[in-house]
Design an enzyme around this catalytic site. Structure first.
Site, PDB file in Angstrom:
ATOM      1  N   ASN A   1      16.205  42.377  -3.193  1.00  8.92           N
ATOM      2  CA  ASN A   1      15.996  42.851  -1.826  1.00  8.92           C
ATOM      3  C   ASN A   1      16.869  44.081  -1.635  1.00  8.92           C
ATOM      4  O   ASN A   1      18.054  43.990  -1.339  1.00  8.92           O
ATOM      5  CB  ASN A   1      16.373  41.752  -0.830  1.00  8.92           C
ATOM      6  CG  ASN A   1      15.415  40.573  -0.887  1.00  8.92           C
ATOM      7  OD1 ASN A   1      14.284  40.651  -0.455  1.00  8.92           O
ATOM      8  ND2 ASN A   1      15.896  39.466  -1.466  1.00  8.92           N
ATOM      9  N   GLU A   2      16.248  45.229  -1.831  1.00  9.96           N
ATOM     10  CA  GLU A   2      16.973  46.491  -1.811  1.00  9.96           C
ATOM     11  C   GLU A   2      17.312  46.919  -0.377  1.00  9.96           C
ATOM     12  O   GLU A   2      16.786  46.362   0.591  1.00  9.96           O
ATOM     13  CB  GLU A   2      16.128  47.574  -2.499  1.00  9.96           C
ATOM     14  CG  GLU A   2      15.783  47.269  -3.956  1.00  9.96           C
ATOM     15  CD  GLU A   2      16.961  47.474  -4.903  1.00  9.96           C
ATOM     16  OE1 GLU A   2      18.127  47.454  -4.447  1.00  9.96           O
ATOM     17  OE2 GLU A   2      16.720  47.638  -6.111  1.00  9.96           O
ATOM     18  N   PRO A   3      18.203  47.916  -0.230  1.00  9.49           N
ATOM     19  CA  PRO A   3      18.506  48.436   1.105  1.00  9.49           C
ATOM     20  C   PRO A   3      17.227  48.776   1.874  1.00  9.49           C
ATOM     21  O   PRO A   3      16.305  49.388   1.323  1.00  9.49           O
ATOM     22  CB  PRO A   3      19.333  49.687   0.809  1.00  9.49           C
ATOM     23  CG  PRO A   3      20.034  49.359  -0.466  1.00  9.49           C
ATOM     24  CD  PRO A   3      19.040  48.566  -1.262  1.00  9.49           C
TER      25      PRO A   3
END
Length: 633
Positions: A157-159
């Protein structure tokens, strides 16, 4: 310590090292499994991959084999998997979980769930929906273990990920791909996407445990723990979880307020080290030389307690200025016939036997090349011990060029060494047809090791070190052919013990750089520490001092430095030429990490940065400095 709560918005436990934290984490998982078994219900566990949870899994395996912990009632859901990814590929999380846990315990295969990296794109949405629904039908995750990325991601879950995000296909952030390039042997080989469990399912887990180890995690930890809740740092969402805890080591905790500036949190013991840390931090924060700090500066920055002990800023400033002044020495082996009361090293014996440990075949010249040269030029007997072959850091095309040269040479000159020629031809054939998922065969690893060894010998010749003073240890833990190494073993430690016994040094230099993304430096340092502990009763060890240097990724904080060796512009240039002797590590480096600079550039900028800090604090101005911390055993 009550005031620390106002800074830390997530319960955070700091451990001396990763081993202690990992054992506690494993014990908690074991308790959940046992409790669920008593209730006649399955334990639903969310699992992570990567280097962070490996020791947790090792402890779970030990609990299973030695204490009878059963996993028959355990159902697991892994956080993520690259896409596309074959399950038997070296970088596959399916393979990782089998090797690190599942193949060693009694979990039923049907109870294991890992995202499918082979699915066609059009089938992924339905798979992800079904993945979430399986978890929901089981009543959610009882326990979720997490790591954290340098950009604050959890899972993949990236920025920018929302708190209600579902399991989905995610495009990887550039920083994530750069970190992963270490495992894949180059940025261009890293998949662009991954399937990841959504933040919603993580937040719905009954218990969340996030582990973080190492200096390179310190910035993302402080942002997640002390910063605002924001999609820019997905781990910060855990501030809103009712039962989440961070378990981190001292290195990962370095930027937390209670560690970095403890005097603003609580009353502290104002010993020499704390005073030096506080005053240098104050001076750098205010961009003032130490001798220009005022009583007002102290009072306005949480240091009035220190003033009450000393009376006025001037006295404190002088004391800290002198601390730093005494760390500077152009005589790393000690200055002969000099008063060494305020020098970092002893004057006697005038000629010392020095043993430099280099984890990879270039760490000596990259990390302490100026000091290395200075020790030799000042008449000390210098030995270098290259702890590993460094073979995985040689690009395939470099090895192919080397192997083809040998084959062509032998063919053209009718070499009588048919066996050697056959080995090189075997390597050429393999490299020309090698797949990304394949491990190097032994002959290729041998060739890559020979390349690194030749470069190290060339550096020693350049510095002036005698041929017999270069020791190639080839520690067995390293020789796996992959980034993931074997645990340190008795054979590794004994190799170090034997060498120290043979040389009986007055000085040992070792890499204390735990930000090394490969983890090799940490293992090499552990072996040295254990060897020294075993030998410390020996008479010659009473006169042996151990100095730790940092590597290409970081430098000691200035308040930690105990010896700073200044370098002239000519010495900086000579060090650069020494680094250039490692041609296989120039230009297209295999494991560059997220820093695109070449090693000589990193080294020079770091050394100049250290000198600039000394200058900024009001001390003498030098072109560059190499820094060391003494380890007292």
């Amino acid at each position: 310590m009550e005031q620390a709560i106002s800074f830390e918005r997530i319960p955070t436990k700091i451990f001396k090292d990763s081993e202690g934290a990992s054992k506690i984490a494993a014990q908690e998982i074991a308790q959940i499994i046992k409790q669920k078994e008593k209730e006649g219900r399955p334990a639903v566990l969310g699992l992570a991959t990567g280097s962070t949870p490996k020791k947790v899994y090792q402890e779970l395996i030990r609990l299973h084999k030695e204490e009878g912990l059963s996993f028959k009632n355990v159902i697991t859901f892994n956080l993520d998997e690259y896409h596309p990814m074959e399950p038997d590929a070296i970088q596959s999380y399916v393979r990782f979980m089998k090797e690190q846990l599942f193949d060693h315990i009694d979990i039923p295969s049907q109870n294991i769930h890992i995202p499918n990296g082979q699915l066609p794109l059009e089938e992924i949405p339905a798979f992800c929906k079904a993945y979430d629904e399986k978890i929901e039908r089981l009543g959610g995750l009882d326990f979720q273990i997490l790591g954290i990325g340098r950009n604050g991601h959890i899972g993949f879950n990236e920025p920018g990920s929302l708190i209600n995000s579902k399991t989905r296909l995610m495009t990887l952030d550039m920083s994530t791909k750069l970190d992963a390039s270490v495992d894949f042997g180059g940025l261009e080989k890293v998949p662009k996407r991954a399937i990841t469990l959504g933040i919603e399912k993580i937040m719905n887990a009954k218990r969340v445990l996030l582990l973080a180890f190492g200096e390179h995690k310190a910035q993302s930890i402080v942002q997640a723990v002390e910063g605002p809740v924001t999609a820019d740092i997905p781990a910060s969402y855990l501030q809103q979880h009712q039962n989440a805890v961070f378990m981190i080591d001292e290195a990962a905790a370095a930027n937390l307020t209670r560690i970095k500036t403890p005097w603003v949190v609580e009353s502290v013991n104002w010993d020499k080290n704390t005073i030096k840390k506080a005053v240098t931090h104050l001076a750098l924060t205010l961009n003032k030389p130490i001798l220009k700090l005022t009583t007002k500066d102290y009072n306005e920055n949480g240091m009035s307690e220190l003033l009450s002990l000393y009376g006025q800023a001037y006295d404190i400033n002088i004391e800290v200025f002198n601390y730093l002044q005494h760390t500077i020495s152009g005589w790393p082996g000690g200055k002969p016939n000099a008063d060494d009361t305020y020098r970092p090293e002893r004057a006697f014996p005038a000629k010392k036997t020095v043993l430099i440990f280099s984890p990879h075949p270039d760490d000596d010249i990259i990390s302490m090349g100026g000091t290395f040269q200075r020790l030799h030029d000042q008449g000390h007997e210098v030995h270098v011990a290259y702890q590993t072959s460094g073979n995985i850091a040689v690009a395939d095309d470099e090895a192919l060029r080397f192997a083809e040269f040998v084959v062509d040479f032998n063919d053209n000159f009718d070499s009588s060494n048919a066996k050697a020629n056959r080995i090189y031809k075997e390597a050429v054939k393999f490299l020309k047809n090698k797949k990304d998922s394949e491990l190097d065969i032994p002959s290729v690893r041998e060739i890559k090791g020979l390349i690194r060894r030749g470069e190290a010998k060339n550096t020693c010749r350049f510095v002036g070190i005698k041929k017999e003073n270069a020791h190639f240890l080839n520690m067995p833990f390293y020789e796996t052919g992959t980034i993931r190494k074997k645990p340190i073993g008795e054979e590794d430690i004994q190799i170090i013990v034997d060498l120290i016994e043979q040389i009986q040094p007055h000085q040992i230099y070792a890499a204390g750089d735990l930000a090394d993304p490969h983890g090799t430096h940490k293992v090499c340092l552990d072996a040295i520490f254990e060897a020294i502990q075993r030998l410390k009763h020996r008479e010659y060890m009473n006169n042996c001092w151990v100095w730790l240097y940092k590597g290409a990724w970081a430098e000691w904080d200035i308040d930690q430095i105990e010896m700073a060796v200044p370098m002239s512009p000519d010495q900086v240039y000579k060090k650069r030429i020494g680094i250039f002797k490692h041609q296989s590590q120039k230009d297209g480096v295999v494991f560059q990490g997220e820093d695109s600079r070449e090693f000589w550039q990193r080294a020079e900028e770091r050394n100049r940065g250290t000198a600039q800090l000394y200058n900024q604090l009001g001390l003498a101005e030098y072109e560059a400095m190499e820094a060391f911390v003494r380890w007292r055993f």
